[in-house]
Design a protein around this motif. Sequence first.
Motif, PDB file in Angstrom:
ATOM      1  N   ILE A 102      59.978  25.291 -54.415  1.00 12.03           N
ATOM      2  CA  ILE A 102      60.434  24.730 -55.765  1.00 12.03           C
ATOM      3  C   ILE A 102      61.167  23.512 -55.235  1.00 12.03           C
ATOM      4  N   SER A 103      60.686  22.341 -56.119  1.00 15.31           N
ATOM      5  CA  SER A 103      61.543  21.084 -55.733  1.00 15.31           C
ATOM      6  C   SER A 103      61.367  20.253 -56.783  1.00 15.31           C
ATOM      7  N   MET A 104      62.112  19.178 -56.884  1.00 12.64           N
ATOM      8  CA  MET A 104      62.257  17.990 -57.999  1.00 12.64           C
ATOM      9  C   MET A 104      62.124  16.964 -57.201  1.00 12.64           C
ATOM     10  N   TYR A 105      61.325  15.781 -57.677  1.00 10.05           N
ATOM     11  CA  TYR A 105      61.549  14.429 -57.064  1.00 10.05           C
ATOM     12  C   TYR A 105      61.778  13.431 -58.298  1.00 10.05           C
ATOM     13  N   SER A 106      62.263  12.415 -57.990  1.00 10.02           N
ATOM     14  CA  SER A 106      62.567  11.407 -58.891  1.00 10.02           C
ATOM     15  C   SER A 106      61.301  10.254 -58.980  1.00 10.02           C
ATOM     16  N   GLY A 107      61.370   9.601 -60.019  1.00 13.48           N
ATOM     17  CA  GLY A 107      60.213   8.768 -60.355  1.00 13.48           C
ATOM     18  C   GLY A 107      60.084   7.764 -59.068  1.00 13.48           C
ATOM     19  N   ARG A 108      61.365   7.567 -58.524  1.00 12.97           N
ATOM     20  CA  ARG A 108      61.436   6.594 -57.532  1.00 12.97           C
ATOM     21  C   ARG A 108      60.783   7.148 -56.287  1.00 12.97           C
ATOM     22  N   ALA A 109      61.059   8.403 -55.956  1.00 16.52           N
ATOM     23  CA  ALA A 109      60.352   9.188 -54.699  1.00 16.52           C
ATOM     24  C   ALA A 109      58.865   9.315 -55.056  1.00 16.52           C
ATOM     25  N   MET A 110      58.559   9.449 -56.243  1.00 19.68           N
ATOM     26  CA  MET A 110      57.026   9.866 -56.660  1.00 19.68           C
ATOM     27  C   MET A 110      56.250   8.130 -56.492  1.00 19.68           C
TER      28      MET A 110
END
Lengths: 434, 434
Positions: free
Chosen positions: B257-265
């Motif tokens: 399970i993970s979450m990334y910022s718009g910046r990371a994307m």
Amino acid sequence: MAARERLTAISKHLDHRPLATPRSPIGNSPPNNPPFPSTRSLYTENKPKMSTQPEHPTLLIPGPIEFDDAVLQSMSHYSESHVGPAFVATFGETLSMLRKLFQTTDTASQPFVLSGSGTLGWDLVAANLAEPGDDVLVLHTGYFADSFAACFETYGAKPTQLKAPIGSRPQLPEIEKALGEKKYKILTVTHVDTSTGVLSELKALSELVHRVSPETLLIVDGVCSVGSENIEFDNWKLDGVITASQKGIGCPAGLSISMYSGRAMDVFKSRKTPPGSYFASMKNWLPIMQNYEAKKPSYFATPSPQLIHALNTSLTQILSRPLSDRFAAHQEASQKIKKAIADLGLKQLATDPADQANGMTAIYLPEGVKAPELLPNLFKKGVVFAGGLHKEIAAKYIRFGHMGVSVTDPKRNDIDKAIKALETGLSDVGYQKA
Amino acid sequence: MAARERLTAISKHLDHRPLATPRSPIGNSPPNNPPFPSTRSLYTENKPKMSTQPEHPTLLIPGPIEFDDAVLQSMSHYSESHVGPAFVATFGETLSMLRKLFQTTDTASQPFVLSGSGTLGWDLVAANLAEPGDDVLVLHTGYFADSFAACFETYGAKPTQLKAPIGSRPQLPEIEKALGEKKYKILTVTHVDTSTGVLSELKALSELVHRVSPETLLIVDGVCSVGSENIEFDNWKLDGVITASQKGIGCPAGLSISMYSGRAMDVFKSRKTPPGSYFASMKNWLPIMQNYEAKKPSYFATPSPQLIHALNTSLTQILSRPLSDRFAAHQEASQKIKKAIADLGLKQLATDPADQANGMTAIYLPEGVKAPELLPNLFKKGVVFAGGLHKEIAAKYIRFGHMGVSVTDPKRNDIDKAIKALETGLSDVGYQKA
């Protein structure tokens, strides 16, 4: 909580969510995913009561399939340490049982069970058995060969695809010719391509590969065949078979399952470069699998005890009877379905009977019948079929999966119900046999 | 089958297997995995009856943890199509709930849920956000930083580890110095290192990174912290948090399970080279996650409907109360445990109270007490603790996990029982406070 209340709580939880409104497929969506009606009562009519599962439409897609009650109950196993002796024994026993399922007694054969999906098996092969620059011959019988080839490219190998017309498979003379043109480290074949229902013949293929290119590893994508088609790992001298939990093996999705020959493991061990993947690295997993099977605790990444328990239950059931009976049951159900389809005047994607899978059937829709009309009609009758997946002809066909308990459990009536639903469903949407 | 018979069948299936004989750790084995006695009746004495789970020793290791009944029951959900509207709705809702758990309302944030384990999250980061040759700064607070660094190396990135003495964490001035020496594409921090129980401080770290090296992505390994430690994804300007299902989130293992910022994307989208992994490729998964969340069917690899249902149930329970209450409950239980340990005259690996995790405690064994004596004694009392994992000192400590229902469910008595077991267990094996 009293027993009755508990069951009510379970049923409540497992109850149907409101079914959604029509959706259009977009992007990577599988086409022909039809809108389903939200009517519930309709599909319970001709369905024999299942024991511990609430009533639900019978899932007859080419995976996931319907599950046995005991397998599903194993998914609710209480929490255990992944390195505690009880779970280590369960995991070890599960790995040993896989040897029986794959019909291998060669102690050099190596099973792997990882959290993931069938797709992860491609990474295991491409990141561990191929090295950057290696040539790989990919026999193409549908959608999944394209993906396996893309996986090889990710890890720097050079796949060459040998394609057959849709509904057929590359023939031995062509394969012999291709093997003569280049030195291939690996040849891959999709045993049953889930997108077309085309069955590949492994025994003669293996004889050919061993005769004309004996150093080439023969890798089988058995995601849609292990458990429903006979696979004699040792006798047929296979080097690898990758599969998943949710099809012929009859366990919920979430596991990548595979078996490699001693020869394949030697190729892995003599790599000049490190494996291309971390999570799918045999270097990381091999000692873990060997330790678990020797009933020794071991840790690289946390396995899913609940899924392993379900797999253990499923394999115990499968191996409690001769495998030949299991494959015969699948063949018999498949023949019945294929005859019913022919009687309806319909054609399969796989034209040659020798190329037709025993665990699924891909059926061309008759002229004028559209999947978004037919599939919801079948759903109302309590049967879930899948739409087409092969991108060139996706709208033109549907898929009927017939694996596992739906064909082996005499208490179910899944196959007859599905055939009947298909007959009346086609009639409902205006089809009449010419 | 009648309700009563069904429950009997379930209990029978879930019954205890014979517990195994003593084993020695070898190879990659976690050390201090003790032999457990096969006595069953002993651990049921001071245990309140659980509702639908058979009696079993209380699992208080730092993951997997004890599960709520409804979560475990969701694991037995009947089979559904992975692209059918009912399951698509469940998966989509689950992804949306993750945004709330991570406290992000920025629509550019992107959740991922894949079949796999916490380890797969490292591949997601290393194969998608780093490119070959990129420098990465890995803050080291235990075993898991070494592994994350090895994962980066697999995909061609160049990790530099900044290590702290065991039981401590790299300090801000050292980190500032390191960030000034090289241009790092990514900085990783283990929020709670499962091998040491050391908690890292994220808010001040993020302020530092944004101040001195604003282009560096801040990636958090939250495998042992999400659900048990406060994480304010937006407020703290994090770029990625990876985790697993079986710890603070309270769902069985099997999901990454993970979450990334718009910046990371954006960093991912502007890659010059293709992702280094196939199964862990954001290119393959991003459209699938976006489609599921938009309630549109989509296929790359088959997800595990049962695990997704369990995660959905678990997140629904977590989000039914204020997250701040959840974190306060973990803090309160942790304080109680840490006080009890101090009262016993024992020391923690994490020396500074500010560096001590709220969901687990790593405890040095007193002189003369060995884990292979103490842990089986605790097991007899119905409590499962873990041995040490940090390779340099593995034999010298044990680990006590206190996350999820064991601290949030008032009907359980897990923490008090465990503290009592530890007190009497130490006494049983001859320890007396100096």
